[in-house]
Design a protein around this motif. Sequence first.
Motif, PDB file in Angstrom:
ATOM      1  N   PRO A   1       0.884  -0.720  -0.186  1.00 62.52           N
ATOM      2  CA  PRO A   1      -0.255   0.469  -0.115  1.00 62.52           C
ATOM      3  C   PRO A   1       0.595   1.038   0.208  1.00 62.52           C
ATOM      4  N   LYS A   2       0.765   2.315  -0.738  1.00 64.94           N
ATOM      5  CA  LYS A   2       1.284   3.759  -0.953  1.00 64.94           C
ATOM      6  C   LYS A   2       2.124   3.250  -1.735  1.00 64.94           C
ATOM      7  N   ALA A   3       2.706   2.444  -2.161  1.00 64.79           N
ATOM      8  CA  ALA A   3       4.299   2.315  -3.151  1.00 64.79           C
ATOM      9  C   ALA A   3       3.918   2.543  -4.499  1.00 64.79           C
ATOM     10  N   GLY A   4       3.074   3.527  -4.920  1.00 63.09           N
ATOM     11  CA  GLY A   4       3.308   3.470  -5.646  1.00 63.09           C
ATOM     12  C   GLY A   4       2.533   2.908  -7.052  1.00 63.09           C
ATOM     13  N   THR A   5       1.843   2.340  -7.094  1.00 61.19           N
ATOM     14  CA  THR A   5       0.916   1.446  -7.908  1.00 61.19           C
ATOM     15  C   THR A   5       0.186   1.669  -9.025  1.00 61.19           C
TER      16      THR A   5
ATOM     17  N   TRP B   1       0.011   5.795  -9.192  1.00 64.08           N
ATOM     18  CA  TRP B   1       0.828   5.677  -9.862  1.00 64.08           C
ATOM     19  C   TRP B   1       1.707   5.296 -11.101  1.00 64.08           C
TER      20      TRP B   1
ATOM     21  N   THR C   1       7.517   0.398  -0.069  1.00 64.70           N
ATOM     22  CA  THR C   1       7.903   1.336   1.076  1.00 64.70           C
ATOM     23  C   THR C   1       8.874   1.501   1.624  1.00 64.70           C
TER      24      THR C   1
ATOM     25  N   LYS D   1       8.202   3.356   7.685  1.00 66.53           N
ATOM     26  CA  LYS D   1       7.352   3.998   8.318  1.00 66.53           C
ATOM     27  C   LYS D   1       5.955   3.410   7.292  1.00 66.53           C
ATOM     28  N   GLN D   2       6.432   2.295   6.976  1.00 65.70           N
ATOM     29  CA  GLN D   2       5.061   1.278   6.198  1.00 65.70           C
ATOM     30  C   GLN D   2       5.243   0.662   7.725  1.00 65.70           C
TER      31      GLN D   2
ATOM     32  N   VAL E   1       2.849   2.915   9.684  1.00 67.28           N
ATOM     33  CA  VAL E   1       1.224   2.683   9.578  1.00 67.28           C
ATOM     34  C   VAL E   1       0.292   1.478   9.547  1.00 67.28           C
TER      35      VAL E   1
ATOM     36  N   THR F   1      -2.458   2.385  12.541  1.00 67.48           N
ATOM     37  CA  THR F   1      -4.087   2.747  11.199  1.00 67.48           C
ATOM     38  C   THR F   1      -5.027   1.789  12.372  1.00 67.48           C
TER      39      THR F   1
END
Length: 178
Positions: free
Chosen positions: A16-20, A22, A143, A147-148, A151, A155
């Motif tokens: 999650p939030k790794a840029g897939t 984009w 990521t 930070k991962q 999160v 969460t």
Amino acid sequence: MNSRVAGPDFICLGMPKAGTGWLFDQLRYHPDFWMPPVKGLHYLDRELPAMKNCIKRLQKVERGSRTRNLFRRAGDERDLAFLREAVALSGVPRDVARYSALFRYKGDLLSGDITAPCAGLEANVIGEIGSLLPGLKVILLTTEPVKQYLVGLFTDELRECTRLFGGQTREWAAQYGL
């Protein structure tokens, strides 16, 4: 650039939030690529694929929805054909050969499946993919690990605090990059 691989040229698995998202957006508009009309097929990571993203997109198209970006290029019938065939695979036991056949709509272009998050594939599925698609490239997007971890750790707590205290928690999370 011509694709010489029957089936997808690559599979991209991402955290999650790794840029897939984009990456999918960049490739779907690139002239050397034909990307499926939805990101995140989640076909290979389920024994009975639900194909929810494909079903939702096909329903929008059939309703005549004016939603922006239903397809990357107006009049590209390959997208509609892909969706109809993918939806037909919903609830049917996973078959890597059928999955691979979906990508015939790419023609001579490069194509792949970008799915996030992907918890991992079973060893037998990896073996089947390797034997049917020996030239397949696998892309893993990650990521920054700390930070991962944070999160994932916070969460649920952030959701509960947001429910109890409103938007103040969101400001705090944004301040710390979460």
